[in-house]
Design an enzyme around this catalytic site. Structure first.
Site, short mmCIF file in Angstrom:
data_model
loop_
_atom_site.label_atom_id
_atom_site.label_comp_id
_atom_site.label_asym_id
_atom_site.label_seq_id
_atom_site.Cartn_x
_atom_site.Cartn_y
_atom_site.Cartn_z
N ASN A 200 33.51 31.06 53.91
CA ASN A 200 34.73 31.45 54.61
C ASN A 200 35.24 32.73 53.99
OD1 ASN A 200 36.77 30.87 52.48
ND2 ASN A 200 36.02 28.77 52.74
N ASP A 269 35.70 22.17 54.77
CA ASP A 269 35.92 20.79 55.24
C ASP A 269 34.62 20.06 55.51
OD1 ASP A 269 38.92 21.83 56.87
OD2 ASP A 269 38.70 20.45 55.18
N LYS A 279 13.30 27.77 53.54
CA LYS A 279 14.02 28.61 54.50
C LYS A 279 13.65 28.20 55.93
CE LYS A 279 14.33 33.38 56.13
NZ LYS A 279 13.74 34.74 56.05
N PHE A 314 48.32 24.57 50.10
CA PHE A 314 48.52 25.68 51.02
C PHE A 314 48.05 25.23 52.39
CE2 PHE A 314 49.51 29.74 48.83
CZ PHE A 314 49.58 29.26 47.54
N LYS A 328 50.41 18.22 56.82
CA LYS A 328 49.58 18.22 55.59
C LYS A 328 50.44 17.87 54.37
CE LYS A 328 46.22 21.41 57.50
NZ LYS A 328 45.79 22.82 57.64
N LYS A 332 48.91 14.66 52.62
CA LYS A 332 48.25 14.91 51.33
C LYS A 332 49.17 14.60 50.15
CE LYS A 332 45.42 18.56 53.44
NZ LYS A 332 44.00 18.60 53.00
O1 PMT Z 1 41.99 33.93 48.90
P1 PMT Z 1 42.75 34.87 49.77
O2 PMT Z 1 41.86 35.83 50.49
O3 PMT Z 1 43.88 35.54 49.05
O4 PMT Z 1 43.44 33.99 50.95
C1 PMT Z 1 44.41 33.08 50.52
C2 PMT Z 1 44.29 31.78 51.37
C3 PMT Z 1 44.66 32.11 52.79
C4 PMT Z 1 42.90 31.23 51.28
C5 PMT Z 1 45.30 30.79 50.74
O5 PMT Z 1 46.59 31.33 50.77
C6 PMT Z 1 45.25 29.48 51.49
O6 PMT Z 1 45.88 29.30 52.51
N1 PMT Z 1 44.46 28.55 50.91
C7 PMT Z 1 44.23 27.25 51.57
C8 PMT Z 1 43.23 27.45 52.65
C9 PMT Z 1 42.90 26.11 53.26
O7 PMT Z 1 41.89 25.51 53.03
O8 PMT Z 1 43.95 25.69 53.99
P2 PMT Z 1 43.84 24.28 54.85
O9 PMT Z 1 45.06 24.24 55.69
O10 PMT Z 1 42.48 24.17 55.49
O11 PMT Z 1 43.90 23.18 53.65
C10 PMT Z 1 45.16 22.62 53.29
C11 PMT Z 1 45.18 22.32 51.81
O12 PMT Z 1 44.21 21.34 51.50
C12 PMT Z 1 44.87 23.52 50.92
O13 PMT Z 1 45.67 23.40 49.76
C13 PMT Z 1 43.41 23.33 50.57
O14 PMT Z 1 43.09 23.90 49.30
C14 PMT Z 1 43.30 21.82 50.53
N2 PMT Z 1 42.00 21.28 50.92
C15 PMT Z 1 41.51 21.50 52.16
C16 PMT Z 1 40.30 20.91 52.50
C17 PMT Z 1 39.61 20.11 51.56
N3 PMT Z 1 38.47 19.53 51.86
N4 PMT Z 1 40.14 19.92 50.32
C18 PMT Z 1 41.31 20.50 49.99
O15 PMT Z 1 41.78 20.36 48.87
#
Ligand code: PMT
Length: 410
Positions: A200, A269, A279, A314, A328, A332
């Site tokens: 990503n 995810d 490959k 986040f 979330k 969470k």
């Molecule tokens: O790294 P940069 O280029 O500066 O960009 C920053 C960012 C946009 C990546 C950052 O600010 C951000 O939003 N990070 C979380 C991205 C994300 O996975 O968001 P989400 O809405 O899909 O996940 C929600 C939360 O669950 C996040 O805290 C994530 O870390 C966590 N998560 C998600 C999926 C997973 N399987 N495990 C997790 O812990």
């Protein structure tokens, strides 16, 4: 301190930005700098008399440089030429600035700017190494095309980054001393075969900003990072991973020792159910790849957190920011979620700025239209200090799904 580099004009932006932020700035200009930028410019920007030379009519230079040098909280030399670096390293004091650098006990921050051949010359590199050994800090230089049309390291780093380096030194505090912050950052690479992966666009900039702000407040910082484009602070403990599963394993190992766990990583995810050892060869038919759900790392942490632990996530959203983030926050078991917009030119993956909102368990929302990620991290740290002082996780907010955004946080 402003010396005679063609980039001297950029010191005006630095002086102006710091002055507007409430810093009391006094410019010290070498003779060659004065030929590039008029002292009156700095006097207008800072509101303080510029110190131009050792012996000036009507001044007692002796008292001046002692007074200014001793009252300074920080000595920034930007731009810093090879000449001033050499004088500072060798203890030469033949003008006001070089003398003041020997007098002051304040931290000294150099922002080098010079031709690439000069910057890479062993003499200059030895002077820089000497100054670093004495505890001087450096920010930059950048690499790229210089005014002299050469390409390589030596260009003055952007003023915004110099200002951030100044804040790093000026704003050190101990508000998080004794606290341990565990942070995930960066992307994941989920292997398809030995050549290909699903990734990503996370650059790691947001995570870097959080780590920098936490270190600045005296916290111990452990960073579990996926692939990213940034260099993480050497003061932090850095654990490098590739996949979400590896990230999850590392978080589970280290979460108990942390007071605060922050999920800033863009965690994958899904992973490929059956990655290939060989490959995949190109064929005329479509390549169908089955994906399997990865563990929800921060969700697991939220569900297992011990009393007093603070868990922050986040939400990366392109639409319905508040509703998705609220969901979330609750699902969470987070104490706070940062809802940040992604996919726009000034917010999200790889950007230096972000359009973000803090959502708290008590339902309040704190909005921050586009600000630098460092500023957001600064604000986040203040909320972390508050949450740690409460040492409790407030009951889940009554809203679920589609909350009414309540009044802005006081
Ligand atoms: O790294 P940069 O280029 O500066 O960009 C920053 C960012 C946009 C990546 C950052 O600010 C951000 O939003 N990070 C979380 C991205 C994300 O996975 O968001 P989400 O809405 O899909 O996940 C929600 C939360 O669950 C996040 O805290 C994530 O870390 C966590 N998560 C998600 C999926 C997973 N399987 N495990 C997790 O812990």
């Amino acid at each position: 301190g402003v010396t005679g580099s063609i980039a001297a004009y950029k010191a005006c932006e630095i002086a102006s930005t710091l002055t507007k932020a409430g810093v009391n700035v006094t410019a010290v200009m070498t003779r060659s700098a004065q030929q590039l930028v008029g002292p009156a410019t700095f006097e207008g920007l800072t509101g303080n008399r510029v110190i131009r030379d050792m012996v000036e009519s009507g001044q007692n230079a002796n008292i001046d440089h002692i007074a200014v040098s001793n009252s300074a909280d920080l000595f920034l030399v930007a731009p810093a030429t090879a000449n001033i670096l050499g004088k500072a390293a060798q203890g030469i004091a033949d003008d006001w600035l070089s003398t003041a650098l020997l007098v002051t006990h304040a931290p000294i921050l150099f922002a080098p700017a010079m031709n690439t051949n000069m910057y890479t010359h062993p003499a200059v590199q030895e002077n820089i190494a000497t100054l670093k050994q004495r505890g001087c800090q450096f920010v930059g230089p950048d690499a790229g095309r210089l005014a002299c049309n050469t390409v390589g390291p030596g260009r003055l780093i952007e003023p915004a980054e110099i200002v951030e380096a100044v804040w790093d030194l000026l704003k050190r505090s101990d508000t998080l001393a004794g606290k341990h912050i565990l942070l995930t950052t960066g992307a994941n690479h989920e292997p398809i075969d030995p050549v290909r992966y699903i990734g990503n666009r996370s650059s790691g900039k947001m995570g870097l900003a959080i780590a920098q702000e936490a270190l600045q407040r005296g916290a111990k910082v452990t960073i579990i990072t996926g692939p990213s484009d940034v260099t993480l602070p050497p003061e932090a403990r850095v654990i490098e991973v590739q996949t979400a599963q590896e990230m999850s394993n590392a978080v589970m190992v280290h979460m108990d020792e942390a007071d605060v766990i922050i999920g800033a990583a863009a965690v994958a995810d899904y992973r490929v159910t059956h990655p290939s050892d060989e490959k995949h060869k190109r064929s005329t038919t479509a390549l169908n790849i089955e994906l399997t759900e990865n563990p929800d790392i921060i969700g697991t942490v939220g569900a297992q957190k011990r009393e007093g632990q603070v868990v922050i996530g986040f939400a990366a959203e392109t639409h319905d920011l508040i509703a998705h983030a609220q969901e979330k926050l609750n699902k969470k078991h987070l104490d706070l979620i940062v809802a940040n917009r992604v996919g726009t030119s000034d917010s999200g993956f790889g950007r230096d700025t972000t359009d973000a909102q803090f959502l708290f368990r008590d339902g309040t929302v704190e909005q921050h239209p586009v600000i630098r990620k460092r500023e957001l991290a600064d604000l986040l740290m203040s909320h972390i200090v508050e949450l740690l002082s409460k040492h409790t996780t407030l009951p889940a907010s009554p809203q679920s799904g589609n909350p009414e955004v309540s009044a802005e946080r006081p």
